[in-house]
Design a protein around this motif. Sequence first.
Motif, PDB file in Angstrom:
ATOM      1  N   THR A   1       0.843  -1.175  -0.220  1.00  0.00           N
ATOM      2  CA  THR A   1      -0.089  -0.038  -0.127  1.00  0.00           C
ATOM      3  C   THR A   1       0.940   1.132  -0.036  1.00  0.00           C
ATOM      4  N   ALA A   2       0.202   2.360  -0.361  1.00  0.00           N
ATOM      5  CA  ALA A   2       0.944   3.659  -0.282  1.00  0.00           C
ATOM      6  C   ALA A   2       1.570   3.892   1.019  1.00  0.00           C
ATOM      7  N   SER A   3       1.064   3.602   2.292  1.00  0.00           N
ATOM      8  CA  SER A   3       1.488   3.943   3.505  1.00  0.00           C
ATOM      9  C   SER A   3       2.514   2.832   3.862  1.00  0.00           C
ATOM     10  N   ALA A   4       2.478   1.622   3.244  1.00  0.00           N
ATOM     11  CA  ALA A   4       3.671   0.646   3.510  1.00  0.00           C
ATOM     12  C   ALA A   4       4.961   1.186   2.711  1.00  0.00           C
TER      13      ALA A   4
ATOM     14  N   MET B   1       5.611   4.079   2.272  1.00  0.00           N
ATOM     15  CA  MET B   1       6.326   5.317   2.881  1.00  0.00           C
ATOM     16  C   MET B   1       7.062   4.799   4.049  1.00  0.00           C
ATOM     17  N   ARG B   2       6.518   3.879   4.871  1.00  0.00           N
ATOM     18  CA  ARG B   2       7.137   3.261   6.030  1.00  0.00           C
ATOM     19  C   ARG B   2       8.680   2.556   5.572  1.00  0.00           C
TER      20      ARG B   2
ATOM     21  N   GLU C   1      11.076   5.416   5.020  1.00  0.00           N
ATOM     22  CA  GLU C   1      11.572   6.154   5.959  1.00  0.00           C
ATOM     23  C   GLU C   1      12.770   5.123   6.821  1.00  0.00           C
TER      24      GLU C   1
ATOM     25  N   TRP D   1       5.522  -6.543   9.124  1.00  0.00           N
ATOM     26  CA  TRP D   1       4.748  -6.876   7.872  1.00  0.00           C
ATOM     27  C   TRP D   1       4.508  -8.275   7.720  1.00  0.00           C
TER      28      TRP D   1
ATOM     29  N   TYR E   1       4.009  -9.799   1.939  1.00  0.00           N
ATOM     30  CA  TYR E   1       4.657  -8.516   1.542  1.00  0.00           C
ATOM     31  C   TYR E   1       6.208  -9.059   1.352  1.00  0.00           C
TER      32      TYR E   1
ATOM     33  N   SER F   1       3.718  -3.395  -6.871  1.00  0.00           N
ATOM     34  CA  SER F   1       3.301  -2.124  -6.545  1.00  0.00           C
ATOM     35  C   SER F   1       3.452  -1.139  -7.822  1.00  0.00           C
TER      36      SER F   1
ATOM     37  N   ASP G   1       0.967   1.186  -9.875  1.00  0.00           N
ATOM     38  CA  ASP G   1       0.940   2.596  -9.694  1.00  0.00           C
ATOM     39  C   ASP G   1       1.259   3.133 -11.101  1.00  0.00           C
TER      40      ASP G   1
END
Length: 451
Positions: free
Chosen positions: A273-276, A278-279, A282, A392, A396, A404, A408
């Motif tokens: 996902t988009a949040s995954a 991003m994590r 980081e 996770w 994944y 992904s 996208d």
Amino acid sequence: MEQLVARQAHNLEVARSNPASATKMIEKPPADGAFFMSGSDGLGQKSEVHVEPVGGSSGFSPTKKMSIHEDLLSTSHLIGFTLPRLHTGKNWYVDFFAYDPVSDGMKRKKYMLDRTRSRSDRRKLATLLISNLTQRLIKGWNPFVRNDSTRHLTPFAEVLQNYRDYVSALEVKGTLKGKTAYDYLSRVKSLEGYLDECHVGIRFVYQFDRSFIVDYLDYLILDKDVSATTRNNHRTWLSTFCSWLVERKYIDRNPCEDIHMLREKEKKRDALTASALMRMREYLNTNNRHFLLACMMEYYTFIRPDELRHIRIRHISVTDLEVTVPADVSKNHRERRVGLNKKVLRLMVELNIFDAPSHYFLFGENLKPGPAMTYLNSFRYEWKKMRTALRWPDSYQFYSLKDSGIRDLANAEGVVVARDQAGHSDVAVTNRYLKQGRAVPDSVKDFEGQL
């Protein structure tokens, strides 16, 4: 018919009067007198040889001294057989014994004569049969050896070693990828483990048949408890191996052709996902920026993990913003060029990637540029460490980045652009990566129909 029988009978009488004149036949009894063919002049130690007459029990049993080499008595040098004999009684038949290479001993061969009603016709038929069998045995015929191809009796262990050498040679010449060669050789090792563990009696290559292969595949499922996918992968390799055997005349046909694949479950791999994403960025930006580069390459370029290991710095064009995947690296052995996202190029500059020599691999030791590529499954190993840290699910995976990225890019620029970047031959292949999400879209919930 009677003239032919008489002529054959005359030949038999000649054979009885001088049984060892035409060819050197020796016997190492115990039972019915096994004959052995040898081309030796027979110089050396002497041993007694019992010669039994052709055609059965006449009471004639001469014993004769012959000079032979003792080392020629081994079955590896000689072809053993006993002379055919007629047996009468409740059943009439002709039998003899010949050396069977599978059991490494003498084995009986029997021909029934009961279908012929007349006793005189049975004797005539037996005379002809005994004469013909004797002549064929003397010339080297063996009913337990397939004479259409001498390679059928090649020891199976020797064949496996020949296959190993062949795979290694293809890898050295660049015809076969290192990972593929590794997979093939690991399959051979698994097969040998089965032979050792289960004590399967297979000595010669012709015994590598359908029943053996089915038993081996069942062993993987029932004893080793492998998945249907793993079992099917072994079946695919076995078919490839059998084709190699057929081409080299070790066997006549591929026994895997009618062995079916098992139904497999859907691959347990989900796009991030988009949040995954991003994590992940980081976390890796703090802990392992070189692995972050590998993840961004997978997400933006769709280059397969094993292909990514082979990419050198010279394959990257800063001017054209492209990465070339050479033909000897590509899975389909065709060179292709993929676009290099500016975000990826920016990270490369920050990591001083282009300060290294152009012949260096992009991912070497510790995933930094180096003269030797990183080890097999290094991306998967680093991914597993990160996945554990971020808690996770197993769905994944490192290859999820490709799922992904295709998703996208297809949503942003269209499926055709995603197809070309991924190097797919058809949009249908690209669509496999565009799995339906588990969450139901709000547009479906708010849809106002005509009902």
